[in-house]
Design a protein around this motif. Structure first.
Motif, PDB file in Angstrom:
ATOM      1  N   GLY A  96       0.794  -1.345  -0.179  1.00 59.02           N
ATOM      2  CA  GLY A  96      -0.005   0.046   0.088  1.00 59.02           C
ATOM      3  C   GLY A  96       0.905   1.270  -0.055  1.00 59.02           C
ATOM      4  O   GLY A  96       0.518   2.421  -0.594  1.00 59.02           O
ATOM      5  N   ASP A 210      -7.066   6.714  -1.754  1.00 60.12           N
ATOM      6  CA  ASP A 210      -6.382   5.727  -1.201  1.00 60.12           C
ATOM      7  C   ASP A 210      -7.362   4.684  -0.760  1.00 60.12           C
ATOM      8  O   ASP A 210      -7.981   4.760   0.248  1.00 60.12           O
ATOM      9  N   GLN A 213      -7.015  -0.039   2.059  1.00 63.49           N
ATOM     10  CA  GLN A 213      -7.847  -0.667   3.042  1.00 63.49           C
ATOM     11  C   GLN A 213      -9.398  -0.864   2.668  1.00 63.49           C
ATOM     12  O   GLN A 213      -9.876  -1.912   3.034  1.00 63.49           O
TER      13      GLN A 213
HETATM   14  N1  PLP Z   1      -3.134   3.202   2.987  1.00 61.84           N
HETATM   15  C1  PLP Z   1      -3.958   2.647   4.021  1.00 61.84           C
HETATM   16  C2  PLP Z   1      -5.325   3.446   4.088  1.00 61.84           C
HETATM   17  C3  PLP Z   1      -3.664   1.563   4.710  1.00 61.84           C
HETATM   18  O1  PLP Z   1      -4.725   1.350   5.601  1.00 61.84           O
HETATM   19  C4  PLP Z   1      -2.511   1.116   4.742  1.00 61.84           C
HETATM   20  C5  PLP Z   1      -2.169   0.211   5.605  1.00 61.84           C
HETATM   21  O2  PLP Z   1      -2.802   0.002   6.733  1.00 61.84           O
HETATM   22  C6  PLP Z   1      -1.568   1.592   4.001  1.00 61.84           C
HETATM   23  C7  PLP Z   1      -1.790   2.711   2.897  1.00 61.84           C
HETATM   24  C8  PLP Z   1      -0.292   1.033   3.745  1.00 61.84           C
HETATM   25  O3  PLP Z   1      -0.001  -0.242   3.331  1.00 61.84           O
HETATM   26  P1  PLP Z   1       1.217  -1.162   3.510  1.00 61.84           P
HETATM   27  O4  PLP Z   1       1.166  -1.445   4.797  1.00 61.84           O
HETATM   28  O5  PLP Z   1       0.598  -2.427   2.417  1.00 61.84           O
HETATM   29  O6  PLP Z   1       2.198  -0.338   2.987  1.00 61.84           O
END
Ligand code: PLP
Length: 386
Positions: A96, A210, A213
């Motif tokens: 993410g 984004d 999640q």
């Molecule tokens: N964006 C959102 C909304 C998230 O909830 C998360 C992780 O919880 C991320 C980005 C980051 O993802 P990652 O842990 O796969 O890098």
């Protein structure tokens, strides 16, 4: 104790060694109902047979191949995402935070070196790499790592006037989550998303979401922003996309795809044959088993029952928040002990902020499993004193 892992996660009390469907087992053989889904990752549950079969066969065929060569299953995955999200193109990464980094790099390409200003939400969470951290205005995430990227501003979610004041003709992009999953399950209102998108159009600002999640069916639509009807310029995906096999992605609206030119971005592992097979199979199972409908039908009575629990335990529960299978039980006090008691009683949940218990069932959770979660929560709340 000579624990071999760095202490960024404190030492966990439980080792999980096996998963099947909505359940996981610890190293002592104890069974738990897993309503964390590995933090919104195992959307098909653990070890879904079609997913296991597909990745097992792929493992015996071709695991990895550089993106310097064509990967047919990656192209199929990209087309499947385009069919679900809309006309555009994809880039694949592994997580993410990388997906959000790619969106931020996209905003730099769009700004052409003249503008770099990005507006994000207060209480956002976008990840742990430097760009994503810069978009995440939380002291506990940022402290110790400054200086971060500059030219980020923050406004409260749903306060459209505050966003309009910050997003001007000099702004390159807004980046926000349709539901803030890490900081208390705060839902962006449909009217807010619509007005913000209209304002972005009038100021020539990218509208970036984004959905790391919230995406891949978790809220009962493929992406959580769909009920708003808003068409974003770019979307970040990860978590549920591979159902546990690491993969992240950005979808870029067809209007902007020409900004990406050879060499401007890349990833060794992103969208490998294994990762793409895992993700493509996840999308196929969501369709074949009608899992968006399952979330819509399963979540209504379950949320009603959670609301009944909130009435019964109103001295402890403040509110039930969220959409579909991304639900928070907002409590009046700290949840650490309640989460530990739920775990002890066989229900895995995950905190969101200090006082919200997050529930993330797999999209194919059965009614019996959903009811089991209600029974366990009720039992624990009856026992807790505050
Ligand atoms: N964006 C959102 C909304 C998230 O909830 C998360 C992780 O919880 C991320 C980005 C980051 O993802 P990652 O842990 O796969 O890098």
């Amino acid at each position: 104790m000579n624990y071999p892992l760095l202490n960024n996660y404190s030492i966990p009390a439980i080792d999980f060694v096996k998963g099947q469907g909505s359940y996981v087992w610890d190293s002592n053989g104890k069974k738990y109902l897993d309503f964390s889904s590995g933090i919104a990752v195992n959307n098909l549950g653990h070890c879904h047979p079609a997913w296991v079969k597909a990745i097992s066969e792929q493992a015996q065929t071709l695991v990895h191949c550089s993106n310097l060569y064509g990967i047919p299953v990656q192209r199929k995955l990209a087309q499947s995402l385009i069919d679900k999200i809309g006309p555009g193109k994809l880039f694949f990464c592994n997580s993410g935070t990388e997906a959000n980094e790619a969106l931020l790099k996209f905003s730099r390409l769009f700004g052409k070196g003249e503008s770099t200003h990005v507006v994000c939400a207060e209480e956002a969470f976008h990840g742990r790499t430097f760009g994503s951290m810069s978009a995440t205005p939380q002291a506990k995430i940022q402290n110790g790592f400054k200086p971060l990227l500059d030219n980020f501003s923050f406004a409260p979610l749903n306060d459209i006037e505050a966003w309009k004041a910050l997003v001007t003709g000099k702004t390159t992009a807004v980046l926000l989550e349709p539901i803030q999953g890490e900081t208390g399950i705060n839902v962006a209102e449909v009217s807010f998303l619509k007005e913000l998108k209209a304002h972005c159009e009038s100021t020539n600002t990218l509208f970036l979401l984004d959905e790391v999640q919230t995406g891949i069916g978790r809220t009962g639509t493929f992406l959580a922003h769909e009920p708003s009807g808003v068409i974003p310029d770019g979307v970040a995906l990860a978590k549920g996309l591979g159902n546990g096999f690491p993969i992240g992605a950005i979808w870029i609206n067809e209007k902007h795809v020409d900004l990406f030119t050879p060499g401007c971005h890349g990833s060794t592992f992103g969208g490998s044959p294994m990762a793409s097979t895992a993700a493509l199979t996840t999308l196929q199972v969501i369709d074949d088993e009608n899992l968006l409908k399952a979330v819509n039908e399963g979540s209504k009575p379950w949320i009603n029952k959670l609301n009944n629990l909130a009435d019964t335990h109103s001295t402890k529960i403040k509110a039930i928040k969220g959409v579909g299978y991304l639900i928070g039980i907002a409590m009046h006090s700290d949840i650490t002990k309640t989460i530990a008691s739920l775990t002890e009683a066989g229900l895995i949940t995950v905190p969101s902020a200090n006082n919200v218990i997050r529930l993330l069932p797999p999209l194919n959770a059965s009614n019996d499993e959903l009811n089991e979660s209600i029974r366990i929560i009720n039992t624990i709340l009856e026992k807790t004193t505050s």
